[in-house]
Design a protein around this motif. Structure first.
Motif, PDB file in Angstrom:
ATOM      1  N   LYS A 268     115.180  54.419 -18.864  1.00  0.00           N
ATOM      2  CA  LYS A 268     116.377  53.591 -18.942  1.00  0.00           C
ATOM      3  C   LYS A 268     116.045  52.202 -19.493  1.00  0.00           C
ATOM      4  CE  LYS A 268     120.022  51.400 -16.250  1.00  0.00           C
ATOM      5  NZ  LYS A 268     120.494  50.991 -14.919  1.00  0.00           N
ATOM      6  N   ARG A 269     114.905  51.647 -19.075  1.00  0.00           N
ATOM      7  CA  ARG A 269     114.500  50.327 -19.572  1.00  0.00           C
ATOM      8  C   ARG A 269     114.223  50.378 -21.069  1.00  0.00           C
ATOM      9  NH1 ARG A 269     109.760  47.764 -20.360  1.00  0.00           N
ATOM     10  NH2 ARG A 269     108.549  49.446 -19.424  1.00  0.00           N
ATOM     11  N   TYR A 272     117.568  50.715 -22.787  1.00  0.00           N
ATOM     12  CA  TYR A 272     118.296  49.450 -22.748  1.00  0.00           C
ATOM     13  C   TYR A 272     117.813  48.539 -23.878  1.00  0.00           C
ATOM     14  CZ  TYR A 272     120.512  45.249 -20.842  1.00  0.00           C
ATOM     15  OH  TYR A 272     121.285  44.125 -20.679  1.00  0.00           O
ATOM     16  N   GLU A 276     119.878  47.015 -26.936  1.00  0.00           N
ATOM     17  CA  GLU A 276     119.901  45.560 -27.030  1.00  0.00           C
ATOM     18  C   GLU A 276     119.493  45.078 -28.420  1.00  0.00           C
ATOM     19  OE1 GLU A 276     118.307  42.097 -24.058  1.00  0.00           O
ATOM     20  OE2 GLU A 276     116.782  43.443 -24.880  1.00  0.00           O
ATOM     21  N   GLY A 367     121.190  53.791 -20.263  1.00  0.00           N
ATOM     22  CA  GLY A 367     120.416  52.613 -20.645  1.00  0.00           C
ATOM     23  C   GLY A 367     120.811  52.066 -22.004  1.00  0.00           C
ATOM     24  N   GLN A 370     124.251  50.337 -21.869  1.00  0.00           N
ATOM     25  CA  GLN A 370     124.154  49.047 -21.189  1.00  0.00           C
ATOM     26  C   GLN A 370     123.504  48.002 -22.090  1.00  0.00           C
ATOM     27  OE1 GLN A 370     122.099  49.953 -17.486  1.00  0.00           O
ATOM     28  NE2 GLN A 370     124.029  49.936 -16.363  1.00  0.00           N
ATOM     29  N   GLY A 371     122.456  48.395 -22.806  1.00  0.00           N
ATOM     30  CA  GLY A 371     121.791  47.464 -23.713  1.00  0.00           C
ATOM     31  C   GLY A 371     122.654  47.103 -24.901  1.00  0.00           C
ATOM     32  N   THR A 377     121.712  44.069 -15.835  1.00  0.00           N
ATOM     33  CA  THR A 377     121.239  45.057 -14.864  1.00  0.00           C
ATOM     34  C   THR A 377     119.957  44.560 -14.215  1.00  0.00           C
ATOM     35  OG1 THR A 377     120.623  47.395 -14.562  1.00  0.00           O
ATOM     36  CG2 THR A 377     119.897  46.330 -16.587  1.00  0.00           C
TER      37      THR A 377
END
Length: 435
Positions: A268-269, A272, A276, A367, A370-371, A377
């Motif tokens: 997920k990181r 993200y 991003e 992820g 969200q990014g 988060t």
């Protein structure tokens, strides 16, 4: 009618997009002969003995992890080096770490910075300012290296401006660790070794990266605040025309996530950061074909999950707009063939492949979105010891509940095929929770 056709075409396109990156990876691996012990056909110079600084950022790491890291660094057989460990821990935590370390060599320092600004990138920049080396090496706390590591790094940096090194997982006990080991081996071969030999843009890996100081200064150091600072660094290096060479015969040994929860947050990181950096990655398109391929690399987690996202969205819209079934059949056929082709080439062996696949799909989808929309988060350090419980986060379980409800509503409307699709996606979440 035009809207339904348009949505159907989006569904087919998304299946092609998701399939493209899978097929590309298979092509990369099969287009060249790759062996695990492959070494670069480069004539290296003798040890240049340039001053090398190893910089490692830590936060919330266990005392044992730090002690093992220092013992590993002490075994390096290279005279002209220093290691700077930058801590973003609280004063109390930092004091605990220091009090439990019995001996530190003069050239190995642990320093706490008082202002925890800029995430990990901020800590790395702080370490760079303190470093004296002409060559800079960046590792993670769990990284373990051989005693001749810096000798090889010095030799390669005498020829190249920056190098990315091969990662290899050192823990292979349960099915998650074994699968992650295989995933890492495959990605090192397809996304690094093969792409390097085809002269594509190689992106740094923050766990195994080295660069000449003057080259890092050219691009302004690490971008503080970035979630995936290594991916962002790779974009800027490419835009500045600084080539990163992948070195297959320098191996940095790392840790796998221990369970599905750890794996979820790890991916997920990455996803993200991929979302991003979508806008920044677009700048690579000016680099032509290499830039287009590099952009696909940057947004790969969004590419992986684009079909699943489109499938959920468009299937849910069947309650309002009818999309012809043949669009579903075509898109599912394309995606299924590519996944099968990839899986055969991958040769992953796991009795719980369905669980691993589900975690990868949902973590990459959530992820990346969200990014992409810069949704704030909370992040946690990937555990280095087996402590976390195996339980997917609430947002995934909520998504599963929504899929089940929509599936039920579509079934009540006689949309059996669409209902089955959403129910299968719902089950892919449920099976992860079943031990």
């Amino acid at each position: 009618m035009q809207l339904s056709i348009f949505l159907g075409l989006i569904l087919v396109f998304s299946s092609i997009l998701s399939s493209s990156w899978l097929i590309l990876q298979v092509y990369y691996v099969r287009s060249i002969k790759i062996e695990i012990k492959d070494v670069d056909d480069i004539k290296l110079t003798h040890d240049t003995n340039n001053k090398i600084s190893i910089i490692i950022a830590i936060k919330n790491e266990s005392v044992d992890t730090i002690k093992e890291l220092i013992e590993n660094l002490k075994n390096i057989k290279y005279e002209n080096y220093e290691a700077i460990i930058v801590s973003d821990d609280t004063p109390e935590r930092f004091k605990e770490i220091i009090s439990n370390i019995s001996y530190i060599m003069r050239n190995i320092k642990i320093i706490r910075r008082s202002e925890n600004k800029g995430r990990k990138a901020g800590a790395l920049n702080y370490g760079v300012k303190l470093a004296q080396g002409e060559y800079l090496v960046f590792l993670d706390a769990e990284a373990r290296i051989t005693d001749d590591f810096l000798t090889k790094v010095s030799q390669y940096l005498s020829r190249f401006d920056a190098i990315a090194m091969r990662l290899r997982v050192r823990n292979k006990e349960n099915y998650v660790e074994k699968s992650y080991y295989q995933m890492t081996e495959y990605s090192m071969s397809s996304l690094f070794l093969a792409r390097d030999k085809k002269y594509f843009i190689i992106f740094p890996n923050g766990s195994a990266f080295a660069i000449k100081r003057n080259e890092l200064e050219k691009v302004g150091g690490w971008k503080e605040g970035s979630v995936t600072e290594d991916l962002e660094m790779g974009i800027r290096l490419a835009l500045f025309g600084i080539k990163v060479k992948f070195v297959n015969d320098i191996i940095v040994y790392t840790l796998s996530p221990f369970n599905l929860t750890d794996l979820y947050f790890q991916i997920k990181r990455w996803a993200y950061g991929s979302g991003e950096l979508f806008s920044e990655g677009l700048l690579l398109l000016k680099k032509g074909i290499r830039g287009i391929e590099g952009f696909l690399y940057v947004i790969q987690w969004g590419v992986y999950s684009s079909f699943i996202f489109s499938l959920i969205l468009i299937t849910s819209l069947q309650l309002l707009v009818y999309i012809p079934i043949y669009f579903y059949l075509i898109s599912l056929l394309i995606y299924s063939i590519s996944v099968a082709f990839y899986s055969i080439s991958f040769k992953i062996r796991s009795y719980n492949l369905h669980k691993i696949s589900s975690v990868v799909i949902w973590s990459s989808l959530i992820g990346f979105l969200q990014g992409l929309f810069h949704i704030t988060t909370n992040w946690r350090v990937t555990p280095k010891v087996k402590k976390s419980e195996e339980n997917l986060p609430l947002c995934v379980r909520i998504l599963g509940t929504i899929l089940f409800i929509i599936s039920f509503l579509e079934l009540s409307k006689g949309l059996i095929f669409e209902s089955i699709i959403l129910f299968v996606l719902f089950l892919s979440i449920v099976i992860v929770q079943v031990t």
